[in-house]
Design an enzyme around this catalytic site. Structure first.
Site, PDB file in Angstrom:
ATOM      1  N   GLY A  74      -8.001   3.496   6.222  1.00 50.61           N
ATOM      2  CA  GLY A  74      -8.671   2.358   6.825  1.00 50.61           C
ATOM      3  C   GLY A  74      -7.655   1.311   7.248  1.00 50.61           C
ATOM      4  N   CYS A  75      -8.090   0.404   8.112  1.00 48.31           N
ATOM      5  CA  CYS A  75      -7.184  -0.610   8.654  1.00 48.31           C
ATOM      6  C   CYS A  75      -6.742  -1.588   7.579  1.00 48.31           C
ATOM      7  CB  CYS A  75      -7.840  -1.326   9.824  1.00 48.31           C
ATOM      8  SG  CYS A  75      -9.484  -1.988   9.485  1.00 48.31           S
ATOM      9  N   TYR A  76      -7.704  -2.195   6.876  1.00 53.01           N
ATOM     10  CA  TYR A  76      -7.320  -3.136   5.810  1.00 53.01           C
ATOM     11  C   TYR A  76      -6.487  -2.448   4.730  1.00 53.01           C
ATOM     12  CZ  TYR A  76     -10.731  -6.632   7.553  1.00 53.01           C
ATOM     13  OH  TYR A  76     -11.420  -7.557   8.302  1.00 53.01           O
TER      14      TYR A  76
END
EC number: 1.2.1.38
Lengths: 380, 380, 380, 380
Positions: D152-154
């Site tokens: 995921g990005c975060y």
């Protein structure tokens, strides 16, 4: 008094609610929504929490207990409410296009795709640009039955920017070009790809080039003002109804409309020195001509509470009228001296919609025209 | 080869550095700065950390060891470096206005406030808009001495948008209006009130109305292209040099220039049906005329690697050419059918400055014209 | 009454001018500037054109004819004006940090680099956060000599967000983390690279990590509130002064401060179910605990006119308090149930500066505390 | 080779297309879409015009002729394609969450609301954070069957920011707080009120406080790294799996994630001088400690091509990694010396999604890990 708003949950409706909540003559609000009945307005607009408390009613209910009714609905659905108001003697202020073309059903039908629903209402309606039709608004109000066709956002800025040139013979023959940029609130509250943040942030683009519905509205306003000029003798009296090209742009900002308006100068207003061939930097003669035209604009608008003619050296910017009902206008000439370049700036949500509607209410009821609209333009 | 950049710390200079660092033929960079000598470029632009490592040198030092020299300096200070390069046989690509008016010192002096410093350099210099002067650029390069006057940002977008209309007789007599909006990087790296975030965010405004220095550059380009049209028989052959009005706007975005260009149609190109009085929605004939003109544009630019003519229904947007050397062009007619409305979009930092400079380097050295400029426009 | 503003040309000063111009008790303004004497305020802020007309005076002159004086000056220069006001019996409201550390010259000197100039003034001064010191403000005002140390922008949002947790024993031992983001107007009116549009648009970054001057101010406020809690028996009575970590960020927006505040829960407030190992989605027990804490917050602030505790399901956003004096607060727990997460939002220019200063004026003069501050938060 | 992309019309898919189009080893693309079959990708993304020409196919068709398949689909729909790829021996790189929790179906089911579809695929899958699992990725690739659960990005930005502290015993016991802000592209391409321009411009707000699905992914990564530390003797070996609080914010920008990460220091890493009571400005000892920790970070990441540890005095900003695969990290201590404050910045669309997917492809095929990812971060 009680002010009713039908379509209170759209952006224009909500801005109306905000302005009316601070209006000194409005004691309470009757808010209606077709789609959100029963909801509380401060749940839909949490900004209002603790300030504006109202449950959204059915339009008919809100209308029945109001002393004035505003409609901020899509085009084509508000006429029945207008009819109802006329029957009850309640002033009706319509923010849609339905009552903006009272004399010209053909043009309305051509651009909006349907004829008038209640043709007979047009004898009570007036195009609500106070700077054009203030007296007619008052007349109808005095007669007890009035429907306001509140102007479109682009037409407001464009018309105010061009009126003095048209009325005073500064505009010569030829086509006027209105090149405008609007903030994204102009697109309303419904999400769509065009207004999805990443699609419009950090980018500018025109839309509906040569095909925007505000074109005939602007054109009609220009013709109306030019016709007034023609009725009195003077340098501009022979100006035919000007042609119009209008191009709206979508700019990455929340509010505001800036219009750059190119008006061919009448011969009598052109600087004597010609630039001849290559462009040259602005001359002293051009500066003087600008000052002369600015004076005409100042005189034309001297009694208008919401038009500001900017002083020499200043240029209108959309950010300087934020949250106010002002229309700022600055005057320029192109370096060649053939064309007047007028820049006008309004807040599309205020003078371009809700604020102008409140101004019309003030006129109808004989309130101070600036009541509820005294806000100093916000700093940022 | 070694590419030298004088003035590497300004925005245009830094963008050049970024593009040259990814150029397949450039082995190393010689970066110079008048004000930051001894600093490392990746301390000034931390974006470059780990990618571009170079200590800023004195201009003379960088120049001495370069095979090509770019100057991204303020107007009026780069001629001595140009002279030095010509003497050494090093191609000199100047991003300032100093070499954009080679045939017209009077106009340069009138708008930039000073005469040429080294008049004799003009026999080696050429205005570096490849779509206008590609052959001349190659000729000079072949002759061994070449100075490029890299075009201004606004003139690039405006000229590419109008050229086919001027060259192919679509433009009739009358004034062309170029209404442009630029992102804030166009104002350069030096902080000032006008570019202070709160002063320009969420607002749009014109500036230097009727007085911007790019006016004579755009006008000259228009005249040059119209003159070519006149020299061959054809429907456009009698077009006089068109008048020009140019209004730049500052829009709240980082990059991009969008120009909306209003070009009066030659009689032979006007739709037969006239709108007569009131504006009407676009007709089928107008759509067909647009398609016809689009075809002329497509043909005109068919060999150009960096011009994209958008398909029917699409409108150019500044955000769609981000970080690329493309100029997007869309074709429209006003609803009245009198005026061609061309919308052009470029990235002001790339096709409007550094990318075009690299394109010129490619031409000079006979590289593939797109070398180092293959970037697909960024999504956001 | 006449309200004087020294430093009227900075952003905080101009916002004060705007608010005071609409204040029902303020009849006229006396505006002063060290650097722009003789200029008209509406030339510096064209937004004010036609609404606020005043020539900038010398500070001494403006002060002499004012009934209350606001100073929006850089830190360290306003004390002589404070002294002068105290001598004349004029309330002095200082927006700088000079009077925010009345009991703690050492801390002030350590963070601001200089000692107090007029130590003797501190017996008249009070830290002007009404939610903390309302009674003391009134006391001093009643005694006839009062200086307000108007709070910093970050400390206002952070303190209001944490106060109920500190006062009511919800906060346990341990460090409170305040992670805040501010709009760019927080940096003031002077252009600099950090606030140059292209450098801050479309990017977010912390600054002065572990080193911002508002850290001791927030910490002192936390300690003061925790100390009050300790003085009454109760679950929170043994809470020691909490540790503080504060990180400000610069966000690409004009106005607003959003603070996300992490407060370790006292044991008695923790949910009974432990998440044990891996994170789990929020449980019903966590929702109930949040509701319980929200109730404490609502009770704590029930008489405060400018604090809004958001209902369940809502989260504070900086854009929802725009142009208002509100502090919005929403209550959350981390999924593990160990930490209270409070989100507070203010408009940095209003509750974070000028609005709070007006609130203090209202308290001093016994006006309705919301006079001149009734604005409904703007929609966009 | 042919690279297939299923879900090519979403933002992550389109960014993949853009990156793959410039990849030196990718000869052609096979693009698929569930909803836009038959359309041309350059009609959906006009940015691609003239650069990327491909008709969107059915997923099965694209898959059948690809040498590697990327899936940029919503969670829960890609497993059948993964199965098909495994059967055919085609590497499958999944940008959804479906393969990020291979060892922990319970956590996946709790947060994503459904169990694994094909449990048996998990023996071929690996969480594709190269800085954590590079060797395992290569092992699976060598064995001929590999599924990448692209992070995921975060979690990417948060994990890279905390890893060295966890691995090297700098992190002490206690909860780590990750406070992140993301640009709006993180919300994907589908219009919704939350991402409607006027609703999110000029405002910042947290969302899903204590309830975001990336929480268990970040937590698991932290535990995995801390576990490695524990397996070797050393100062950090006894660190238990740290607690985690994660708060995402929506910031008014297109791209980028900035994470401010608060990590309690192990006793052995705390400065000796204690700040005791009130906060004090940063001391020399704190600066030295920061330098020491920065050195640990530099050493930890010295072979990583995409992690940049910023030099002293610099702070990570989301705008500085735009369009690149870099993760920038800056190191700070709070003024009290108890907590390490790490700031990490990535481009959410590149290192946070598509770029990392390409990096994984490079690892699988033994290409240079930076192939196709060499872009210098954009200036603005």
């Amino acid at each position: 008094m009680i002010a009713g708003v039908i379509g209170a949950t759209g952006y224009a409706g909500a801005e109306l609610v905000r302005l009316l909540a601070g209006h000194p003559k409005v004691e309470s609000l009757a808010l209606a929504s077709v789609s959100h009945q029963g909801d509380s307005i401060d749940r839909i607009y949490p900004n209002f929490l603790g300030k504006i408390k109202a449950t959204l009613e059915k339009p008919e209910e809100a209308l029945a207990r109001s002393n004035v009714v505003f409609a901020a609905l899509p085009h084509g659905v508000g006429e029945p409410f207008a009819k109802s108001c006329i029957e009850k003697g309640i002033p009706f202020i319509d923010l849609s296009a339905d009552f903006r073309f009272d004399d010209d059903e053909a043009t309305f039908a051509a651009w909006y795709g349907k004829p008038f629903v209640h043709k007979e209402l047009r004898k009570y309606s007036v195009y609500g640009l106070p700077e054009l039709n203030r007296e007619r608004i008052k007349e109808l109000a005095a007669a007890g039955k009035v429907i306001i066709g509140n102007p479109g956002c682009y037409p407001t800025g464009a018309s105010l920017g061009a009126f003095p040139a048209l009325a005073k013979g500064i505009a010569g023959a030829g086509t006027i070009i209105v090149d405008s940029a609007s903030g994204i609130t102009g697109g309303g509250r419904d999400p769509s790809r065009a207004f999805h943040y990443p699609e419009c942030a950090d980018s500018i683009t025109p839309y509906k080039v040569g095909a925007h519905r505000h074109t005939p509205e602007i054109s009609r306003n220009f013709q109306a003002m030019a016709a007034r000029a023609s009725s009195v003798p003077g340098p501009g009296s022979s100006v035919p109804g000007p042609g119009l090209i209008f191009t709206p742009h979508l700019a990455p900002m929340n509010r505001g409309i800036l219009s750059t308006i190119y008006i061919p100068l009448a011969e009598s207003w052109k600087p004597r020195e010609s630039s001849g061939g290559a462009p040259r930097p602005p001359t002293k003669e051009i500066e003087e001509k600008v000052a002369e035209i600015r004076k005409v604009y100042e005189d034309f608008y001297q009694s208008e509470p919401f038009v500001r003619i900017l002083p020499a050296g200043d240029i209108a910017a959309s950010g300087r009228v934020r949250h106010s009902n002002f229309c700022d206008i600055s005057i320029h000439l192109d370096q060649g001296g053939s064309t007047l370049v007028v820049v006008s700036a309004i807040d599309n949500m205020v003078k371009g919609a809700a604020g102008q509607a409140v101004q019309n209410m003030n006129l109808i009821f004989g309130f101070d025209e600036t009541a509820g609209l005294e806000a100093v333009p916000a700093l940022f």
